[in-house]
Design an enzyme around this catalytic site. Structure first.
Site, PDB file in Angstrom:
ATOM      1  CG  HIS A  25      23.306  14.152 -12.258  1.00  0.00           C
ATOM      2  ND1 HIS A  25      23.180  14.519 -10.942  1.00  0.00           N
ATOM      3  CD2 HIS A  25      24.318  13.249 -12.284  1.00  0.00           C
ATOM      4  CE1 HIS A  25      24.060  13.864 -10.209  1.00  0.00           C
ATOM      5  NE2 HIS A  25      24.765  13.078 -11.006  1.00  0.00           N
ATOM      6  CG  HIS A  27      29.338  12.460 -13.245  1.00  0.00           C
ATOM      7  ND1 HIS A  27      29.987  13.160 -12.257  1.00  0.00           N
ATOM      8  CD2 HIS A  27      28.130  12.117 -12.731  1.00  0.00           C
ATOM      9  CE1 HIS A  27      29.213  13.224 -11.182  1.00  0.00           C
ATOM     10  NE2 HIS A  27      28.080  12.592 -11.442  1.00  0.00           N
ATOM     11  CG  ASP A  29      34.680  11.479 -14.427  1.00  0.00           C
ATOM     12  OD1 ASP A  29      33.493  11.840 -14.461  1.00  0.00           O
ATOM     13  OD2 ASP A  29      35.307  11.344 -13.357  1.00  0.00           O
ATOM     14  N   GLY A 186      31.360  12.137  -5.428  1.00  0.00           N
ATOM     15  CA  GLY A 186      32.148  11.107  -4.783  1.00  0.00           C
ATOM     16  C   GLY A 186      31.337  10.368  -3.737  1.00  0.00           C
ATOM     17  CG  HIS A 213      26.382  13.928  -6.443  1.00  0.00           C
ATOM     18  ND1 HIS A 213      26.941  14.904  -7.227  1.00  0.00           N
ATOM     19  CD2 HIS A 213      26.227  12.824  -7.244  1.00  0.00           C
ATOM     20  CE1 HIS A 213      27.134  14.431  -8.450  1.00  0.00           C
ATOM     21  NE2 HIS A 213      26.702  13.172  -8.487  1.00  0.00           N
ATOM     22  CD  GLU A 216      24.219   8.003  -6.311  1.00  0.00           C
ATOM     23  OE1 GLU A 216      24.382   7.304  -7.326  1.00  0.00           O
ATOM     24  OE2 GLU A 216      24.999   8.928  -5.993  1.00  0.00           O
ATOM     25  CG  ASP A 304      25.029   9.305 -12.360  1.00  0.00           C
ATOM     26  OD1 ASP A 304      25.723  10.319 -12.201  1.00  0.00           O
ATOM     27  OD2 ASP A 304      24.975   8.393 -11.509  1.00  0.00           O
TER      28      ASP A 304
END
Length: 365
Positions: A25, A27, A29, A186, A213, A216, A304
């Site tokens: 996991h 990202h 960006d 998102g 996702h 969370e 993350d």
């Protein structure tokens, strides 16, 4: 038993950096180098909150420390802004692969949302092709530097948008060119997984694995929807499964959903530092990964967003190991869990375990 009593021989951050690790996991960006952001922003005239790389790195970390997932996600406006050309995407992807490899990551599944990189007219296919070219370059440069890594790509659809079928089809179309799975990302609140059920059903028909996702910012209903309605293979985060575990007469009692997730070996992509930043956990010490691990869940340690959390996978392992008194056997278990939960084909998992992971940890016993 204290951490020191359980693990009298301290495992340092440097020790963990040498260990082969698997990341599920992360990202794209959320892991840019600060000086890369500055250079790319200067080239397109994008205004940043800070211009010096060290100051910018601090700004990202401090802004992400809000305790709110929504505010945490706002920081991505700046990283996405500088990732709108094929060259920029290729550079960011290449550097991500190199940075992870230098940290001892031997396999990583990196995710991003292609729909967020079309402001300058790139097609979805062009976005994916640029990122894949970057990963290939990063793998090659990492190998030349003495660090072997393999990258698998997950394509995200934004859960508040309506392009999930389009992105799911994109993932399937690129499955033989480095894309190994699908995800939705998102803001979780108000955007349940079931909103994208059609895309998940399509992926099932196409035998394409996916993670979601869940658990969370939202609780058990989000996890239930991801698992029971949408049929995910893994859960992105999932830390809120703790809400289905009670203390009864001094013993931990699992609810039906928690039992199901444990029994079916559905992996939890846990991200300790990030979970603290977004308010999903109070602290790394009370995060819950240790408790879930002791109960037999398929827990994994993840980053993350390395930029926003000012972290690396080695740092996450070190924080969790220190908080829970983990030794090499415990760290190995997390890495093996991650290998088993990857979207690699079975022979590739076996090879990774036999040739890379097991020999290293056997030498520590």
């Amino acid at each position: 038993m204290t951490a020191q009593e359980k693990n009298p021989q301290e495992i340092t951050l440097a020790d963990i950096q040498q260990a082969p690790k698997v990341l599920l996991h992360d990202h794209l960006d959320g892991g840019l180098r600060p000086h890369t952001i500055v250079e790319l922003a200067d080239a397109i005239g994008h205004e940043l909150p800070e211009h010096e790389p060290k100051d910018l790195a601090r700004w990202f970390a401090e802004s992400a420390d809000s305790g709110s997932l929504e505010r945490y996600l706002e920081t991505f406006a700046h990283t996405c802004a500088v990732m709108q050309t094929a060259d920029a995407l290729k550079r960011v992807a290449s550097e991500a692969a190199q940075d992870l490899a230098a940290d001892g990551v031997v396999y990583a599944e990196i995710r991003y949302a292609p729909e967020q990189h079309q402001q300058n007219g790139l097609s979805l296919d062009e976005v994916v092709e640029a990122v894949q070219a970057g990963f290939a370059e990063g793998e090659r440069l990492a190998a030349e530097a003495g660090h072997t890594i393999r990258i698998g790509t997950l394509l995200d659809a934004m859960r508040h948008a309506d392009r999930s079928m389009e992105i799911a089809e994109l993932a399937v179309n690129h499955r033989d060119r480095g894309v190994v799975g699908f995800d939705i990302a998102g803001g979780e609140l108000g955007n349940p997984p079931e909103k994208h059920l059609e895309a998940f059903q399509y992926l099932k028909r196409e035998s394409m694995p996916f993670t979601i996702h869940a658990g969370e910012a939202d609780g058990l209903p989000s996890i239930w929807g991801a698992v029971q309605r949408c049929g995910c293979n893994r859960i992105g985060h999932g830390i809120r499964i703790l809400d289905d575990i009670e203390v009864v007469n001094g013993e931990l009692n699992l609810g039906d959903l928690a039992d199901y997730i444990r029994d079916q070996r559905i992996a939890l992509e846990l991200c300790p530092s990030s979970n603290v930043q977004t308010g999903a956990a109070e602290s790394v010490e009370t995060h819950g990964i240790g408790e879930l691990d002791r109960l037999g869940f398929r827990t994994t340690v993840n980053t993350d967003n390395r930029l926003m959390s000012n972290t690396t996978l080695s740092r996450e392992f070190h924080l969790v190991a220190t908080a829970n008194g983990w030794g090499w056997e415990d760290i190995e278990r997390q890495v093996v869990n991650a290998v088993k939960a990857t979207f690699l084909h079975h022979p590739d998992k076996v090879e990774l375990l036999r040739e890379v992971v097991v020999p290293f940890f056997d030498a520590k016993k």
